[in-house]
Design an enzyme around this catalytic site. Structure first.
Site, PDB file in Angstrom:
ATOM      1  N   CYS A  11      -7.809   0.132  22.361  1.00  0.00           N
ATOM      2  CA  CYS A  11      -6.746  -0.748  21.876  1.00  0.00           C
ATOM      3  C   CYS A  11      -6.834  -0.926  20.374  1.00  0.00           C
ATOM      4  CB  CYS A  11      -6.839  -2.143  22.526  1.00  0.00           C
ATOM      5  SG  CYS A  11      -6.695  -2.166  24.311  1.00  0.00           S
ATOM      6  N   ASP A  21       5.491   2.324 -21.319  1.00  0.00           N
ATOM      7  CA  ASP A  21       6.773   1.832 -20.820  1.00  0.00           C
ATOM      8  C   ASP A  21       7.230   0.613 -21.618  1.00  0.00           C
ATOM      9  OD1 ASP A  21       8.680   1.965 -18.278  1.00  0.00           O
ATOM     10  OD2 ASP A  21       8.241  -0.135 -18.671  1.00  0.00           O
TER      11      ASP A  21
END
Length: 484
Positions: free
Chosen positions: A34, A441
């Site tokens: 699981c 940038d």
């Protein structure tokens, strides 16, 4: 990956979603394995054993739980350099590269020998690449059987099995049931003319910010972005000499299930591995927001769970970066739209006005710079885009997940017209490198109040190894400042 049983069992007791996909629990009393978030009654600790991958659990003799469905678990994000090559190989296997090409093709793509790949893969995942690939094919088939109405032969083909007989044999051997019985118990749903699969993530997820980012950059006719979802036209190479297979995908948010719903037409079923991989990268579904937000508290306090908008295709991001040099987003979108109209692949029968794809590297490499200039590019950028396309088409530059960053950055900056800003943007969004940071940038410099890139890099050092997420936060601040 070494697993501490006490830590794993504590996570299992609390069903802590931060650990979903990072380990699986095999339960000896039931014979199933699981996810740690499974809703069934928690097993006794003495009955539990823990595994770092679904393939390792299956190799130990466990079959997947039909309730928590291990095939829906989110994947592993890039957290460090150890095992990077193994995870790159796993990503290629997840996309189905081993189905037609074999292990040697995966080894070539990550730059190692098959023998070395087997060694590092077993160290990282506890199983061989072949066993891992087999588990991934079975889990993909299990998901398709449960969630779609695809015919059995189509499920087997989409999952990469060479024959229906082999598919049925492995399903019975590994899972103790037949594919048909799983479909009867699973209750396949959905419309006959489309497939829908669920892609999980670790919460929280800043969906609105992701959609806003994509909407500002959406190319008309190629993409459609709304508050509810994202759609795009796609094309994939078919047999040599045959026209490409075209279609569309739609992605919608399912916050209650902490997942995205991916919808596509059945004709794309054979390419579902590549499509799922592209969507997971585009929406950064394998990120660990618990780790990232804890490292960036000044940003996470404003918007927890922010992701890096990635790439459905690495070359597409590189093309966008070159086209967008020193121009605004509206003009870049206009030029990209012209490239799609003149050189992209037409797509029929797609919804929402999606009619063409952006051109791939091979197509643009076959063009002349003059043909690219006719789409609105300057002469210098037309030369840059053509050189980039040629380098990718010839295999001199690989723009794929987990490609080696430093060599790739150097190869990109050796091309005409590609500097540090463009290369860092490609590394951030195209390669999925979380520490990329385009220090030159203009928006980032304004947000930080710094003029020199060297000062920006010094300031951003505190955010490593998640500088890319900090950059996206800063871009978000600038965008929200424009609209406030």
């Amino acid at each position: 990956m070494q697993l501490d049983p006490d830590t794993c069992y504590s996570a299992l007791l609390t069903r802590d979603r931060r650990f979903d996909g990072w380990f699986y629990v095999g339960v000896s009393s039931t014979g199933v394995y699981c996810r740690p978030v499974c809703a069934v009654r928690t097993p006794l600790k003495r009955n539990c054993s823990f595994y770092s991958s679904a393939a390792a659990a299956e190799q130990a003799g466990y079959r997947p739980c039909l309730r928590c469905r291990p095939e829906l678990a989110p994947g592993h994000g890039v957290l460090d350099l150890s095992g990077q090559l193994a995870r790159a190989a796993a990503a290629l296997i997840d996309q189905g590269l081993t189905n037609p090409a074999g292990l040697s093709a995966v080894a070539r793509r990550v730059g190692v020998t098959p023998r070395h790949l087997r060694r590092i893969f077993e160290a990282e995942f506890g199983v061989s690449p072949v066993a891992y690939a087999q588990t991934q094919r079975l889990l993909l088939a299990k998901g398709l059987l449960t969630d779609t109405t695809l015919p059995m032969t189509a499920v087997a083909g989409a999952a990469g099995f060479g024959s229906l007989r082999r598919f049925n044999h492995l399903f019975r051997t590994r899972y103790g049931l037949t594919p048909l019985s799983l479909r009867r118990t699973g209750g396949a749903c959905g419309q006959e003319d489309r497939l829908t699969v669920s892609l999980a993530y670790r919460p929280p997820y800043a969906w609105r910010q992701m959609i806003d980012f994509l909407a500002r950059r959406a190319v008309d006719g190629v993409e459609r972005v709304t508050a509810d979802g994202y759609g795009r036209a796609v094309a994939f190479a078919a047999e040599p000499g045959a026209p490409p297979v075209t279609g569309w995908i739609a992605v919608n948010h399912d916050p209650e299930r902490h997942s995205l719903r991916l919808t596509l037409p059945p004709r794309l079923a054979r390419h579902i591995g590549r499509i799922v991989g592209g969507v997971r990268r585009l929406f950064d579904l394998d990120a660990r927001p618990d780790l990232i937000d804890a490292h960036l508290p000044e940003f996470a306090a404003e918007v927890p769970g922010l992701r890096i908008p990635g790439a459905f295709d690495g070359f597409e991001i590189a093309m966008r970066a070159v086209v967008g040099q020193q121009i605004g987003l509206p003009q870049a979108r206009l030029i990209l739209g012209r490239l799609a109209q003149r050189h992209g692949t037409p797509v029929a029968d797609a919804p929402d006005g999606l009619c063409r794809t952006l051109p791939d590297a091979a197509t643009l490499a076959a063009c002349t710079p003059e043909a690219l200039r006719a789409c609105g590019l300057t002469g210098a950028r037309a030369v840059s885009l053509h050189a980039l396309a040629l380098a990718v088409a010839e295999g001199r530059v690989a723009l794929q997940p987990l490609a080696p960053v430093e060599p790739t950055l150097a190869a990109l900056q050796a091309l005409p017209g590609i500097g540090d800003w463009t290369a860092q943007v490609i590394a951030l969004r195209g390669l999925g490198w979380p520490n990329a940071f385009p220090a030159g940038d203009l928006v980032l410099r304004k947000q930080l109040g710094l003029n020199r890139p060297t000062d920006v890099l010094a300031h951003a050092a505190r955010w490593a190894p998640w500088r890319g997420y900090a950059a996206v936060h800063l871009w978000r601040r600038a965008t929200e400042g424009e609209t406030s």
